[in-house]
Design an enzyme around this catalytic site. Structure first.
Site, PDB file in Angstrom:
ATOM      1  N   ASP A 131       7.924 -20.306  -5.622  1.00  0.00           N
ATOM      2  CA  ASP A 131       7.667 -20.694  -7.010  1.00  0.00           C
ATOM      3  C   ASP A 131       8.941 -20.704  -7.846  1.00  0.00           C
ATOM      4  O   ASP A 131       8.917 -21.111  -8.998  1.00  0.00           O
ATOM      5  CB  ASP A 131       6.630 -19.753  -7.643  1.00  0.00           C
ATOM      6  CG  ASP A 131       5.250 -20.364  -7.620  1.00  0.00           C
ATOM      7  OD1 ASP A 131       5.131 -21.536  -7.231  1.00  0.00           O
ATOM      8  OD2 ASP A 131       4.282 -19.666  -7.998  1.00  0.00           O
ATOM      9  N   ASP A 426      -6.156 -11.993  -7.447  1.00  0.00           N
ATOM     10  CA  ASP A 426      -6.742 -11.449  -6.223  1.00  0.00           C
ATOM     11  C   ASP A 426      -8.113 -10.828  -6.529  1.00  0.00           C
ATOM     12  O   ASP A 426      -9.124 -11.158  -5.911  1.00  0.00           O
ATOM     13  CB  ASP A 426      -5.795 -10.431  -5.583  1.00  0.00           C
ATOM     14  CG  ASP A 426      -5.192  -9.431  -6.566  1.00  0.00           C
ATOM     15  OD1 ASP A 426      -5.408  -9.580  -7.785  1.00  0.00           O
ATOM     16  OD2 ASP A 426      -4.523  -8.498  -6.111  1.00  0.00           O
TER      17      ASP A 426
HETATM   18  O1  LIG Z   1       4.151 -17.232 -10.497  1.00  0.00           O
HETATM   19  C1  LIG Z   1       4.116 -16.472  -9.527  1.00  0.00           C
HETATM   20  C2  LIG Z   1       4.091 -15.086  -9.654  1.00  0.00           C
HETATM   21  C3  LIG Z   1       4.059 -14.300  -8.502  1.00  0.00           C
HETATM   22  N1  LIG Z   1       4.041 -14.850  -7.275  1.00  0.00           N
HETATM   23  C4  LIG Z   1       3.998 -13.988  -6.062  1.00  0.00           C
HETATM   24  O2  LIG Z   1       2.964 -13.048  -6.174  1.00  0.00           O
HETATM   25  C5  LIG Z   1       3.253 -11.916  -5.382  1.00  0.00           C
HETATM   26  C6  LIG Z   1       2.933 -10.642  -6.119  1.00  0.00           C
HETATM   27  O3  LIG Z   1       3.851 -10.434  -7.146  1.00  0.00           O
HETATM   28  P1  LIG Z   1       4.486  -8.995  -7.451  1.00  0.00           P
HETATM   29  O4  LIG Z   1       5.501  -9.149  -8.518  1.00  0.00           O
HETATM   30  O5  LIG Z   1       4.907  -8.368  -6.173  1.00  0.00           O
HETATM   31  O6  LIG Z   1       3.255  -8.269  -8.085  1.00  0.00           O
HETATM   32  P2  LIG Z   1       2.529  -6.901  -7.668  1.00  0.00           P
HETATM   33  O7  LIG Z   1       1.997  -6.305  -8.916  1.00  0.00           O
HETATM   34  O8  LIG Z   1       3.371  -6.068  -6.808  1.00  0.00           O
HETATM   35  O9  LIG Z   1       1.322  -7.489  -6.825  1.00  0.00           O
HETATM   36  C7  LIG Z   1       0.006  -7.005  -6.854  1.00  0.00           C
HETATM   37  O10 LIG Z   1      -0.738  -7.602  -7.912  1.00  0.00           O
HETATM   38  C8  LIG Z   1      -0.818  -9.016  -7.878  1.00  0.00           C
HETATM   39  C9  LIG Z   1      -1.749  -9.452  -8.995  1.00  0.00           C
HETATM   40  O11 LIG Z   1      -1.248  -9.113 -10.226  1.00  0.00           O
HETATM   41  C10 LIG Z   1      -1.374  -9.497  -6.550  1.00  0.00           C
HETATM   42  O12 LIG Z   1      -1.275 -10.875  -6.487  1.00  0.00           O
HETATM   43  C11 LIG Z   1      -0.557  -8.904  -5.424  1.00  0.00           C
HETATM   44  O13 LIG Z   1      -1.050  -9.308  -4.181  1.00  0.00           O
HETATM   45  C12 LIG Z   1      -0.605  -7.403  -5.536  1.00  0.00           C
HETATM   46  O14 LIG Z   1       0.132  -6.812  -4.482  1.00  0.00           O
HETATM   47  C13 LIG Z   1       4.715 -12.024  -4.988  1.00  0.00           C
HETATM   48  O15 LIG Z   1       4.802 -12.364  -3.621  1.00  0.00           O
HETATM   49  C14 LIG Z   1       5.227 -13.125  -5.872  1.00  0.00           C
HETATM   50  O16 LIG Z   1       6.260 -13.840  -5.285  1.00  0.00           O
HETATM   51  C15 LIG Z   1       4.049 -16.227  -7.142  1.00  0.00           C
HETATM   52  O17 LIG Z   1       4.061 -16.738  -6.033  1.00  0.00           O
HETATM   53  N2  LIG Z   1       4.077 -17.002  -8.264  1.00  0.00           N
END
Ligand SMILES: O=c1ccn([C@@H]2O[C@H](COP(=O)(O)OP(=O)(O)O[C@H]3O[C@H](CO)[C@@H](O)[C@H](O)[C@H]3O)[C@@H](O)[C@H]2O)c(=O)[nH]1
Ligand SMILES: [Mn+2]
Length: 712
Positions: A131, A426
């Site tokens: 992204d 999710d």
């Molecule tokens: O516009 C975006 C924003 C995020 N991501 C991806 O989403 C994932 C999760 O992002 P992260 O910053 O790691 O968020 P976390 O809070 O650690 O993630 C938790 O919370 C998210 C929801 O808020 C869920 O999607 C994740 O699976 C869950 O592990 C990563 O692989 C990002 O690269 C995208 O692909 N596009």
């Protein structure tokens, strides 16, 4: 077919139910007492009543998790062997969004760990969504594709279990073949890091055939660009050094235009869903975040124990593995392991219609994303892995479905695919699937199937939490409110449990009340609770101890250790007065149109100073954020009241009798806030509390006690 899995009800389910009846009776008694004394109410006691009412409501919602938790086992060795050609094709989706916050040298390790699954490579495809539309990320994956030629046969030949090269080489002495492999991997890392540091891909670094791709990039910005898809490995053509086919590896950056909402990760996943449908169309999908690598090459087979079970197939949407984390410090100071969610709440849901989807480490049946189970028979499955991915027509179609235009006027994100409308896409997606009648399974093997990184500074942890809070409220107050809609469409208990999650942050209200008003009343000598000599005192003691006791037992039984339990409950308090409170505010502001919610990526970058303090178990504050001011104020208020309360108690035993519960509340907060005092007054390192926060907190404390005089 052999029996591939079994389950039984958790032995504590009966005790939980018994506890439910006693505890309900105690709550009713407490509320009754509140109402009986309400005519004498002051502002403080009224607030305490509302706080208790909230706690009681939240408690009621959470009972569903405890009603029928189940434990599962699977027997993947009984699956038909790989050579039998019985395994269905598998498409793996990996999301990344920013080469600075998510260093590509780690992201490629995640992809490599999935490419190295013990799975027939002609039926395995790994799709990466970028992204950030970054040439740095694409370059890294081109490097990874070359490294995969060595890495995959090495893992298979030596039956390596840790197939993320980053994890494998960390803290390991390598000799011989592994040593050679390490040299190759270090080379990859160096090249990737150098490119990231420079900020662009120098054309000298790439083959002449690849130059064209990077030249094209010069015309893009990462917010405004067409879709871009690059097939980096194709199993029908590309081989590893041992001559075996490589799995497919496809890089995708979907189209982004400033005028089209892109729906963050859910949008990325939907683009992946469509692109993979054009290219390979595997019936089984795995979603992975870039920060969570596979730690067991056999986990697809484990998930297939459920996904291939003919009894489950008609309704089974997904098999969710827990999120597990590596490199947590001994105390897990930020409660990063989220033990209440994994496994406690997940097992509870699993005993109903199934665990919720948590974004990563989840195997889906593709058809579940295209409509309810009843309609899913209409889903047309045709494995396309035999066609050439690099052919003009396939690529043309793939670019087309990754464009913004493609979703216009369609049901994507609303009736099909990953759902839009919440920052916790999710949670929202899993919830909608359960409402449509789909089921899910929680699969929690002894060896963690996936391992990830948890935030290593308090600020990062709270910012992440704040995003979740906002996203959860979006679900709670949507037209699909779990209490109204979920209880009807899924089941009563599923609806209550989803509501409990969705209202996660409502804790901020009772926690704030309990962290401020007993203290205020103690300061001004106003008793608020029953005396120790009063029989009602035992009701309070029971309510507190039974609730904390149950939490403790659950935590320990789920494999926890005492010091981490302590951190976990402390973080519950800290989140209550920081991320939950501010997340609540964010939601209100977004509702009145004063702000629009965005997805703040959690930083995965390795900051040395942050890491050093984390490894020592020291809290990292470092930034003067309003999040910390409220917490600092509460910390100082409690300390003041506590010291004053002790002095008063030493002077008169009657005061102790009368003020015991209040003194205890203060003492409890003070004990929990020790790291905050330390960071405010005793530390000099970079992670200390900024002086501006300490000063503001002192100022707010004085104001609170002055203003509080009128309302106590
Ligand atoms: O516009 C975006 C924003 C995020 N991501 C991806 O989403 C994932 C999760 O992002 P992260 O910053 O790691 O968020 P976390 O809070 O650690 O993630 C938790 O919370 C998210 C929801 O808020 C869920 O999607 C994740 O699976 C869950 O592990 C990563 O692989 C990002 O690269 C995208 O692909 N596009
Ligand atoms: Mn993450």
């Amino acid at each position: 077919m052999a029996v591939l899995h079994s389950h039984h009800i958790h032995p504590r389910a009966m005790l939980n139910r018994l506890h439910f009846f006693f505890y309900s009776a105690a709550i009713i008694a407490l509320l009754h007492r509140h109402i009986a004394v309400i005519s004498l109410a002051t502002m403080s006691s009224l607030l305490l009543f509302l706080a208790d009412l909230t706690l009681a409501f939240m408690w009621l919602l959470s009972q569903g998790f405890r009603w029928r938790p189940i434990l599962r086992r699977e027997f993947p060795h009984l699956l038909p062997q790989e050579t039998d050609h019985h395994l269905p094709p598998l498409d793996v989706f990996i999301c990344t969004a920013d080469p600075i916050k998510e260093p590509p040298e780690s992201v490629v390790s995640t992809a490599l760990s999935a490419m190295a699954f013990d799975y027939p490579s002609d039926r395995l495809s790994v799709y990466v969504s970028d992204d950030g539309c970054s040439d740095l990320t694409l370059f890294s994956f081109m490097e990874a594709a070359k490294f995969a030629r060595y890495w995959l046969p090495f893992c298979k030949k030596n039956s390596v279990m840790e197939r993320s090269p980053e994890a494998f080489f960390e803290n390991r002495n390598t000799v011989g073949e592994a040593g050679e492999m390490k040299v190759l991997f270090e080379g990859l890392r160096e090249r990737v890091k150098a490119v990231v540091k420079r900020g662009y891909v120098d054309l000298n670094l790439v083959d002449s055939s690849e130059e064209e791709i990077f030249l094209k990039w010069k015309k893009f910005t990462h917010r405004d660009h067409p879709s871009h898809i690059q097939v980096l490995c194709e199993s029908t053509k590309d081989r590893d050094i041992a001559g075996h086919p490589l799995p497919n590896l496809i890089y995708m950056s979907r189209e982004k235009r400033p005028a089209s909402p892109h729906h963050f990760k859910a949008g990325a996943l939907n683009a992946l869903l469509r692109v993979s449908e054009v290219m390979t169309n595997a019936p089984v999908l795995l979603t992975l975040d870039c920060d969570m690598h596979a730690n067991d090459p056999g986990s697809p087979q484990r998930a297939l124990c459920y996904l291939l079970d003919p009894d489950l197939v008609p309704n089974l949407a997904f098999v969710q593995f827990p999120q597990k984390y590596q490199r947590l410090n001994a105390d897990d100071i930020y409660g990063g392991e989220l033990r209440w969610i994994f496994p406690i709440a997940s097992r509870g849901l699993d005993g109903q219609h199934g665990a919720n989807f948590v974004g990563t480490g989840c195997f889906f049946s593709r058809r579940s994303l295209y409509g309810p189970p009843s309609a899913a028979t209409a889903f047309y499955y045709e494995s396309k892995s035999r066609s050439f991915l690099r052919s003009e027509s396939v690529l043309q179609k793939a670019h087309d479905v990754a464009s913004c235009r493609y979703e216009h006027g369609q049901d994507w994100g609303y009736q099909i695919g990953f759902r839009y409308g919440s920052l916790v896409e999710d949670f929202y997606t899993g919830y909608q699937l359960h409402c449509e009648g789909w089921r899910s399974v929680f699969c929690n093997p002894d060896r963690p199937a996936f391992l990830g990184a948890a935030p290593r500074s308090l600020y990062d942890s709270l910012v992440q939490n704040r995003r979740w809070v906002l996203g959860l409220y979006e679900v709670a107050f949507s037209s699909y409110c779990p209490l109204l809609y979920g209880t009807r469409k899924a089941s009563l208990i599923m609806g209550l449990c989803y509501m409990r999650y969705a209202l996660w942050a409502v804790w901020c209200f009772p926690i704030t009340v309990y962290a401020l008003f007993p203290q205020l009343a103690l300061f001004y000598d106003k008793p608020l609770f029953a005396k120790v000599s009063d029989p009602w005192f035992f009701l309070y003691a029971y309510l507190f101890l039974a609730s904390y006791g149950q939490d403790f037992i659950e935590f320990m039984e789920a494999g926890g250790v005492i010091r981490r339990w302590w951190s976990d409950q402390r973080m519950w308090l800290i989140r209550g007065i920081t991320s939950s409170a501010f997340g609540t505010l964010d939601f209100i502001l977004s509702k009145i149109g004063a702000s629009s919610p965005g997805f703040n990526l959690t930083s995965k970058a390795n900051d040395e100073e942050v890491n050093t303090l984390y490894d020592k178990g020291k809290f990292f504050f470092g930034t003067s954020s309003p999040l910390f001011i409220f917490m600092g104020t509460i910390a100082i208020i409690n300390l003041t009241s506590f010291i004053l309360g002790i002095v008063k108690a030493l002077r008169s035993i009657g005061a102790l009798d009368e003020m015991f519960i209040q003194l205890l509340s203060c003492g409890f907060v003070v004990t929990n806030m020790v790291p905050v005092y330390e960071a405010m007054f005793f530390r000099n390192d970079i992670g200390r509390m900024p002086r501006s926060v300490t000063n503001a907190s002192i100022l707010f404390t004085i104001t609170f006690f002055c203003v509080g005089r009128m309302i106590s």
